[in-house]
Design an enzyme around this catalytic site. Structure first.
Site, PDB file in Angstrom:
ATOM      1  N   ASP A   1       0.819  -1.217   0.000  1.00 12.14           N
ATOM      2  CA  ASP A   1       0.000   0.000   0.000  1.00 12.14           C
ATOM      3  C   ASP A   1       0.850   1.263   0.000  1.00 12.14           C
ATOM      4  OD1 ASP A   1       0.810  -0.910   2.598  1.00 12.14           O
ATOM      5  OD2 ASP A   1      -0.436   0.655   3.483  1.00 12.14           O
ATOM      6  N   GLU A   2       0.239   2.303  -0.478  1.00 17.25           N
ATOM      7  CA  GLU A   2       0.755   3.677  -0.353  1.00 17.25           C
ATOM      8  C   GLU A   2       2.252   3.806  -0.643  1.00 17.25           C
ATOM      9  OE1 GLU A   2      -2.174   5.399   3.095  1.00 17.25           O
ATOM     10  OE2 GLU A   2      -0.570   4.080   3.762  1.00 17.25           O
TER      11      GLU A   2
END
Ligand code: TNX
Length: 514
Positions: A328-329
């Site tokens: 993620d991210e």
């Protein structure tokens, strides 16, 4: 004559005593506040007495049933002065409580069970041990929230047939932003077990901390494990401690899913080893709460050697089928680097005999077979993942994040995905979240507790209760049988349980607490 009168008086007295003791005489099984709501409950209007000497029988020669009987015995000893015997038997006993996996009903599946309570005997029949465990949880919910002074309880007779809607019913605990010790994790596991949740995802690494011992890369914990958000002392699990958590969870039908987040969310590793950085220089340890600023160096060979070592050591101590790779991210990893990185990491996980789970961003990569995408925020990614053949775990931030505040007055938690009051957290169905989702491509539901603002078990409890039982019910109970206006009364019935267990829960005004 005198004697007869005396006897009659005594009988009348006993009956009166009985009535006064049984003010809440629980004779209707359908009135019990079960969470999650079982598939089918029939009441037969009588009572069974669980006394402090009631024997726990289990079917002999079935591996694991003795341990389940011991678990039940321990749980009973928490709510009454229980000290009954535990005995193996080759056939069903006449009385007592009997655990068996001799079950004719295959439709109950791996985790289903039948709970049959009659006047003399309670039978918990699971198609497998997991079913027996779930039946035990249901039996425990027929009992009031007691204390060790109680010597017996009456429970209503009847029959329950029950099995889950989804096979994956989990929660996540972020032990990276703030570290929680083995005892705290065990308490968290007990919360999941009470509500028949069967997966605990441990977020073991992030920018602020590396929490699992990796013997071939010892500085990960030595340096990377030495702090946390706010600059506290952090901590980590030795491999032995991790195994202790795995075992404790397994005894409660819970699979541990370890996550090593990458290529972003890796500052703790980058601060521990210079060679993992493209610059060749270590970063500083980080104790703030920003996201998206760190990345492993995706075009250095040592990065993959590192990941291979980490995944190998983790796979060796993880009996469950999954390793979560985060993903993620990764805002500072260009997509053209991110995609080949995720492609390669999937193969590493596979080479150590495990299946991959990743946050929905990993759907940008070419997904290998059996990959699971965890939907947290992005519909496009999730849709792409399904088109590439992945199954989905649903964790929509705006509905299922345990770190979101209840309302604007909640002091703990974040609100980037909105406020999640108890009714809002309960009132949704996984299959209705996105047009692409259906019963077949959804593996189940997970509610994550991120810990930027949560620092100890009291704070964990406050964010988890009373929302967690709702997520457990979404995972277990068919949506056609769920409705907030009915659920809220059952949830209210659990307030006393929270209190008896000293759980620091949020007394939401949406719930008609008893
Ligand atoms: C987003 S959800 C994150 C986490 C944060 C969380 C806080 C996800 C995959 N990433 O890094 O802790 O929000 O709510």
């Amino acid at each position: 004559m005198k004697n007869k009168i005396l006897v009659s008086v005594a009988i009348v007295f006993m009956v009166l005593l009985q009535i006064s003791c049984d003010q809440n005489n629980p004779s209707d099984l359908t009135k019990v506040s079960f969470i999650p709501k079982p598939v089918n409950v029939t009441a037969t209007g009588k009572n069974f007495t669980i006394g402090n000497q009631t024997t726990l029988y289990y079917e002999e020669n079935v591996e694991g049933l003795k341990e389940l009987a011991e678990y039940l015995s321990f749980e009973l000893s928490q709510i009454m002065n229980y000290n009954g015997l535990i005995k193996p038997v080759s056939e069903a006993p006449e009385k007592g409580i009997f655990l068996t996996t001799e079950n004719e009903t295959e439709i109950l599946g791996e985790e289903g069970y039948k709970l049959i309570i009659d006047k003399k005997k309670v039978t918990i029949a699971g198609a497998q041990n997991a079913g027996c465990f779930n039946g035990i949880q249901t039996l425990l919910q027929t009992l009031p929230a007691g204390n060790t002074e109680n010597t017996s309880f009456l429970i209503p007779t009847g029959e329950i047939e029950d099995f889950p809607e989804f096979s994956y019913r989990g929660a996540m605990l972020d032990v990276a932003r703030h570290f929680f010790n083995v005892e705290e994790v065990k308490q968290f596991i007990d919360f999941l077990a009470m509500y028949k949740m069967n997966k605990l995802h441990l977020h073991l690494s992030d920018d602020q901390g590396w929490r699992i011992e990796i013997k071939s890369w010892p500085k990960l914990t030595e340096i990377g494990g030495s702090t946390e958000v706010g600059g506290g002392e952090g901590g980590f699990y030795t491999q032995e401690q991790y195994s202790e958590i795995v075992k404790y969870a397994l005894q409660r039908n819970i699979t541990i899913i370890p996550e090593i987040d990458m290529p972003g969310h890796t500052n703790a590793a980058l601060a521990s080893y210079a060679e993992l950085n493209c610059s060749g220089k270590k970063t500083e340890l980080y104790t703030g709460t920003e996201v998206g600023f760190s990345t492993l160096c995706t075009d250095k060979e040592v990065t993959y050697q590192f990941i291979d070592d980490v995944v190998r050591e983790l796979a060796e101590i993880t009996p469950g089928p999954y390793i979560h790779i985060g993903g993620d991210e990764s805002h500072v990893t260009p997509l053209e680097d991110y995609i080949p990185f995720i492609n390669r990491v999937q193969l590493i996980v596979k080479s150590h005999g495990k299946k991959v789970i990743g946050w929905d961003e990993i759907a940008h990569a070419e997904l290998i077979e059996n990959v699971v995408v965890q939907f947290w925020d992005n519909e496009k990614n999730t849709t792409m993942g399904i088109e590439k053949g992945a199954k989905v775990i649903v964790s929509p931030a705006s509905k299922a994040y345990l770190d979101m505040k209840y309302d604007s007055t909640t002091t703990l938690g974040l609100n980037w995905a909105g406020f999640i009051e108890v009714d809002h957290g309960y009132s949704w169905n996984p299959v209705d979240l996105l047009p692409v989702l259906n019963k077949e491509n959804i593996l189940g539901i997970e509610s994550p507790l991120w810990s930027e603002t949560v620092t100890n078990i009291d704070e964990i409890e406050y964010m988890v209760f009373p929302r967690l039982p709702g997520y457990a019910e979404i995972g277990w109970t068919n949506p056609e049988r769920r409705d907030w206006n009915e659920y809220k009364f059952r949830l209210a019935g659990h307030g006393k349980r929270f209190e008896a267990k000293n759980i620091n829960y949020y007394r939401s005004s949406k719930v008609p607490w008893e």
